[in-house]
Design a protein around this motif. Sequence first.
Motif, PDB file in Angstrom:
ATOM      1  N   PHE A 175       0.834  -1.211   0.000  1.00  0.00           N
ATOM      2  CA  PHE A 175       0.000   0.000   0.000  1.00  0.00           C
ATOM      3  C   PHE A 175       0.866   1.258   0.000  1.00  0.00           C
ATOM      4  CE2 PHE A 175      -2.284   3.329   2.463  1.00  0.00           C
ATOM      5  CZ  PHE A 175      -3.164   3.680   1.444  1.00  0.00           C
ATOM      6  N   PHE A 204      -7.509  10.507   5.624  1.00  0.00           N
ATOM      7  CA  PHE A 204      -7.614   9.080   5.907  1.00  0.00           C
ATOM      8  C   PHE A 204      -6.541   8.644   6.912  1.00  0.00           C
ATOM      9  CE2 PHE A 204      -9.535   8.583   1.430  1.00  0.00           C
ATOM     10  CZ  PHE A 204     -10.815   8.748   1.927  1.00  0.00           C
ATOM     11  N   TYR A 225     -10.597  14.880   1.366  1.00  0.00           N
ATOM     12  CA  TYR A 225     -11.262  14.404   0.151  1.00  0.00           C
ATOM     13  C   TYR A 225     -12.722  14.742   0.316  1.00  0.00           C
ATOM     14  CZ  TYR A 225      -7.107  11.676  -0.865  1.00  0.00           C
ATOM     15  OH  TYR A 225      -5.819  11.300  -1.152  1.00  0.00           O
ATOM     16  N   VAL A 238      -8.530  12.548  -7.187  1.00  0.00           N
ATOM     17  CA  VAL A 238      -8.993  11.160  -7.012  1.00  0.00           C
ATOM     18  C   VAL A 238     -10.494  11.023  -7.317  1.00  0.00           C
ATOM     19  CG1 VAL A 238      -8.897   9.112  -5.525  1.00  0.00           C
ATOM     20  CG2 VAL A 238      -7.262  10.941  -5.163  1.00  0.00           C
ATOM     21  N   VAL A 267      -9.925   5.866  -8.183  1.00  0.00           N
ATOM     22  CA  VAL A 267      -8.577   5.532  -7.719  1.00  0.00           C
ATOM     23  C   VAL A 267      -7.709   5.042  -8.874  1.00  0.00           C
ATOM     24  CG1 VAL A 267      -9.117   3.145  -7.071  1.00  0.00           C
ATOM     25  CG2 VAL A 267      -7.311   4.346  -5.870  1.00  0.00           C
ATOM     26  N   ARG A 283      -3.411   0.767  -8.960  1.00  0.00           N
ATOM     27  CA  ARG A 283      -2.198   0.535  -8.160  1.00  0.00           C
ATOM     28  C   ARG A 283      -1.991  -0.963  -7.996  1.00  0.00           C
ATOM     29  NH1 ARG A 283      -3.764   5.010  -3.494  1.00  0.00           N
ATOM     30  NH2 ARG A 283      -4.089   6.729  -4.941  1.00  0.00           N
ATOM     31  N   LEU A 285     -10.619   2.895   0.378  1.00  0.00           N
ATOM     32  CA  LEU A 285     -10.654   4.305   0.768  1.00  0.00           C
ATOM     33  C   LEU A 285     -11.346   5.154  -0.301  1.00  0.00           C
ATOM     34  CD1 LEU A 285      -7.046   4.732   2.191  1.00  0.00           C
ATOM     35  CD2 LEU A 285      -9.143   4.395   3.449  1.00  0.00           C
ATOM     36  N   ALA A 286     -11.092   4.809  -1.567  1.00  0.00           N
ATOM     37  CA  ALA A 286     -11.567   5.666  -2.659  1.00  0.00           C
ATOM     38  C   ALA A 286     -13.080   5.638  -2.812  1.00  0.00           C
ATOM     39  CB  ALA A 286     -10.923   5.228  -3.964  1.00  0.00           C
ATOM     40  N   ILE A 290     -15.088   8.874  -2.084  1.00  0.00           N
ATOM     41  CA  ILE A 290     -14.741  10.178  -2.668  1.00  0.00           C
ATOM     42  C   ILE A 290     -15.700  10.510  -3.814  1.00  0.00           C
ATOM     43  CG2 ILE A 290     -12.897  11.467  -3.821  1.00  0.00           C
ATOM     44  CD1 ILE A 290     -10.940   9.565  -2.361  1.00  0.00           C
ATOM     45  N   HIS A 299       0.190  13.002  -7.114  1.00  0.00           N
ATOM     46  CA  HIS A 299      -0.215  12.084  -6.040  1.00  0.00           C
ATOM     47  C   HIS A 299       0.816  10.955  -5.877  1.00  0.00           C
ATOM     48  CE1 HIS A 299      -4.091  11.212  -3.741  1.00  0.00           C
ATOM     49  NE2 HIS A 299      -3.241  10.309  -3.306  1.00  0.00           N
TER      50      HIS A 299
END
Length: 486
Positions: free
Chosen positions: A126, A210, A233, A262, A265, A268, A299-300, A303, A350
């Motif tokens: 992460f 976050f 966010y 964002v 996301v 990744r 997390l995303a 948003i 970012h």
Amino acid sequence: MILISAEEIAKHNTYQDCWIIIYDKVYNLSKFLPEHPGGVGVILEQAGKDATLAFSTIHSQEMIHRYLPSDACLGFVDPATVAETSKVEERRREAIKNRPSLNEILHLYDFEAVASRILTTETWSFYNCAAGDEISYRDNHYAFLRIWLRPRIMRDVTHIDMSTKILGYYSSFPLYISATALGKLGHPLGEVVLTRAAHSHGIIQMIPNFASCSLDEMTIARKEGQIQFFQLYINKNRDISRKVIQEAQEKGYKALVVTVDVPSVGNREKDVRMKYTGAPPGIQNEKDLNRDQGASRVLASFIDPSLNWNDIKWIRSITSMPIIIKGVLTPEDAILAAEYGCDGIVLSNHGGRQLDFAPSAIEVLPNVIEGLKKSGLLGKIEVYIDGGIRRGSDIFKAIALGAKAVGIGRPLLYAMSSYGQAGVERALQILKDEFETVMRLSGTNMIADICPNMIDSKSLSNHSLTPKDYLSSNVYDRLVPLRSKL
Ligand code: PPY
């Protein structure tokens, strides 16, 4: 040898009656608690539990004997009563035990190498991940290698003043701590470790939306006069954002950093391969979370992709905090931010975690400054950059091209995960020392002396001219294709 059961130890978990386990020994800290220089809260969090990890990332083992009377040790925890330490935890402990001593760490890549061995695979994936082929991530660093210095001589550099102001607030040098999510994955105390290090170095911390720590924990950790900005966010549910913004203002955060890059996301891949099992901060509908594709996607999901410039007007109407927009990469958007009355912008891709092939902040910086100047807006807005800062010379180059300050994220997470607060303080000291050296050897006494003609940036946009850099490539964790088990 007195053996004490884990069950018994767990009962002693209060201010008046506080036992903890460190390296298999049980200590009664009830008397020591009020005297702990790091505060009562950090110990109480561990009360009744095994605090070895929290302790060892901050202190050496000898500290126990130095600070605690011998009768504080009550005996050993009975191994038969302890839930078996997982293999992962064992490996982590071993890595912490075998890490180099802090004074052997010479540059920020050393922290990255140590952290890659200490962190669990999930956390490393992460923290370290970036989008797509990680081209933007790598170019964030490489772009600095395409800028050379133009040192001036014989300028009396006996005294160097590195201090500056960010939105009018003092900073001992032009660097702030960027917002990075989920600090407790790296260190049991989380973001407050960064808060304390920021204070020791007289720099500003941008508190992450976050964060693993609560807003209260981070506010309480702040020392008198210490400046923190709050990163946000915008949530799909505007009431949530409204409350957070108002709470941040009430709690004394000095600027609101709205992160705008964002709407969804980035891809990744290191993170996508992981299942995120932790508790996402401030999350309401736990049951709706898809945890199978890493922490970022979890997390995303909160948003709002509908975010647009009109929302700046709304934010302006509900807070008097200065507004900084984070995630700008073109002169056009920089001009819009100034026209919408923002007080600052962070040029940022970012950390290469969002759009692969988005340019690095340092590369777009000259065009943004020129665009703002031509529009007569340069004096109206401060420009900061983040991404790829690893050396004092990187800070110097950014300031020379017109940035007011630079933000740094991942390297401090690595320092924190490997050595706790002492690690973060050392990382910041390394950057300060390097920056001072570059200022002195370039013939600059103060920040105002660092101007465009102190550097040669004519190759900045020529991506084929990047010199090979062995330090960074040696710690770079390559993306690898899946292999069959045969
Ligand atoms: C990041 O990991 O880059 C963050 O800033 C946290 C995050 C993760 C996923 C979406 C938005 C922010």
